[in-house]
Design a protein around this motif. Structure first.
Motif, PDB file in Angstrom:
ATOM      1  N   TRP A  40     -17.018 -19.297   1.940  1.00 23.97           N
ATOM      2  CA  TRP A  40     -18.339 -18.855   2.402  1.00 23.97           C
ATOM      3  C   TRP A  40     -18.555 -19.243   3.859  1.00 23.97           C
ATOM      4  CZ3 TRP A  40     -21.548 -15.354   0.730  1.00 23.97           C
ATOM      5  CH2 TRP A  40     -22.871 -15.338   1.168  1.00 23.97           C
ATOM      6  N   GLU A  67     -19.702 -20.690   7.313  1.00 21.91           N
ATOM      7  CA  GLU A  67     -20.975 -21.108   7.906  1.00 21.91           C
ATOM      8  C   GLU A  67     -22.111 -20.127   7.603  1.00 21.91           C
ATOM      9  OE1 GLU A  67     -21.429 -24.064   9.486  1.00 21.91           O
ATOM     10  OE2 GLU A  67     -19.360 -24.451   8.868  1.00 21.91           O
ATOM     11  N   ARG A  68     -21.881 -19.225   6.658  1.00 24.04           N
ATOM     12  CA  ARG A  68     -22.938 -18.274   6.310  1.00 24.04           C
ATOM     13  C   ARG A  68     -24.133 -19.017   5.721  1.00 24.04           C
ATOM     14  NH1 ARG A  68     -17.994 -16.300   4.998  1.00 24.04           N
ATOM     15  NH2 ARG A  68     -17.405 -14.336   5.951  1.00 24.04           N
ATOM     16  N   PRO A  69     -25.312 -18.400   5.722  1.00 27.90           N
ATOM     17  CA  PRO A  69     -26.507 -19.079   5.214  1.00 27.90           C
ATOM     18  C   PRO A  69     -26.403 -19.444   3.727  1.00 27.90           C
ATOM     19  CG  PRO A  69     -27.105 -17.136   6.506  1.00 27.90           C
ATOM     20  CD  PRO A  69     -25.618 -17.089   6.310  1.00 27.90           C
ATOM     21  N   ILE A 128     -28.577 -17.403   1.276  1.00 28.44           N
ATOM     22  CA  ILE A 128     -28.048 -16.124   0.781  1.00 28.44           C
ATOM     23  C   ILE A 128     -27.080 -16.377  -0.373  1.00 28.44           C
ATOM     24  CG2 ILE A 128     -26.681 -14.073   1.343  1.00 28.44           C
ATOM     25  CD1 ILE A 128     -27.935 -14.157   4.135  1.00 28.44           C
ATOM     26  N   TRP A 129     -26.273 -17.435  -0.267  1.00 25.06           N
ATOM     27  CA  TRP A 129     -25.372 -17.802  -1.367  1.00 25.06           C
ATOM     28  C   TRP A 129     -26.167 -18.043  -2.649  1.00 25.06           C
ATOM     29  CZ3 TRP A 129     -20.316 -18.046  -2.627  1.00 25.06           C
ATOM     30  CH2 TRP A 129     -19.984 -18.792  -3.763  1.00 25.06           C
ATOM     31  N   ARG A 142     -27.782 -14.904  -4.045  1.00 25.72           N
ATOM     32  CA  ARG A 142     -26.788 -14.062  -4.724  1.00 25.72           C
ATOM     33  C   ARG A 142     -26.472 -14.589  -6.118  1.00 25.72           C
ATOM     34  NH1 ARG A 142     -21.744 -11.035  -3.419  1.00 25.72           N
ATOM     35  NH2 ARG A 142     -21.269 -10.146  -5.435  1.00 25.72           N
ATOM     36  N   GLN A 145     -30.064  -7.268   2.340  1.00 28.34           N
ATOM     37  CA  GLN A 145     -28.723  -7.403   2.901  1.00 28.34           C
ATOM     38  C   GLN A 145     -28.086  -6.034   3.085  1.00 28.34           C
ATOM     39  OE1 GLN A 145     -27.559 -10.477   3.920  1.00 28.34           O
ATOM     40  NE2 GLN A 145     -29.664 -10.944   3.313  1.00 28.34           N
TER      41      GLN A 145
END
Length: 156
Positions: free
Chosen positions: A66, A68-70, A73-74, A77, A137
């Motif tokens: 994943w 450095e994505r927010p 949002i993880w 999801r 998204q």
């Protein structure tokens, strides 16, 4: 065992996101709650009726890929994927967070967990917030709703 009425409620996606960044081994389970799940600590495969060696749950732990994505949002999801369950299984089905140990994989490759510590319910507004984030998204996202049977393959 913690009584369902004594469980705290995660009332924001930010609150749940903070928990996930601080602790590993977390899962979300969609069911009627720990009081109905924990006496037996097993799930049943809907298709075959086989008793499984743990409760089916969705992992909340961040995966290395994943990056450095927010984290929000993880988490959104992970919650959104199964938000259809109250509609298709039982309207009393609610999401709750637990800490547990994965002991096997179920027929849909879902983790089966034991040694369960219930941590809290997830409030409806968190699911609404997660759904909003996911639908904003890019790309086609959707819950893993299997409500519709697949088309029959053509005969030769």
């Amino acid at each position: 065992m913690t009584k369902t009425v004594d469980l705290p409620t995660f009332s924001s996606l930010d609150e749940l996101t903070r928990l996930i960044t601080r602790r590993r081994g977390l899962y979300v389970r969609w069911s009627r709650g720990p009081e109905s799940d924990l006496p037996k600590t097993s799930s049943t495969d809907d298709l075959t009726g086989i008793e499984l060696p743990g409760l089916s749950a969705s992992p909340l732990d961040l995966e290395d890929w994943w990056g450095e994505r927010p984290v929000r949002i993880w988490v959104a999801r992970r919650l959104y994927d199964y938000c259809y369950l109250p509609r298709v299984k039982d309207p009393r089905t609610r999401p709750w967070v637990l800490h547990g140990t994965e002991t096997a994989r179920g027929p849909d490759n879902e983790p089966l967990v034991t040694q369960i510590e219930p941590l809290g319910w997830i409030a409806d507004q968190v699911i609404v917030e997660a759904s909003r984030i996911i639908t904003e998204q890019p790309g086609r996202w959707g819950p893993l709703d299997r409500d519709e049977p697949p088309e029959k393959p053509p005969h030769p």
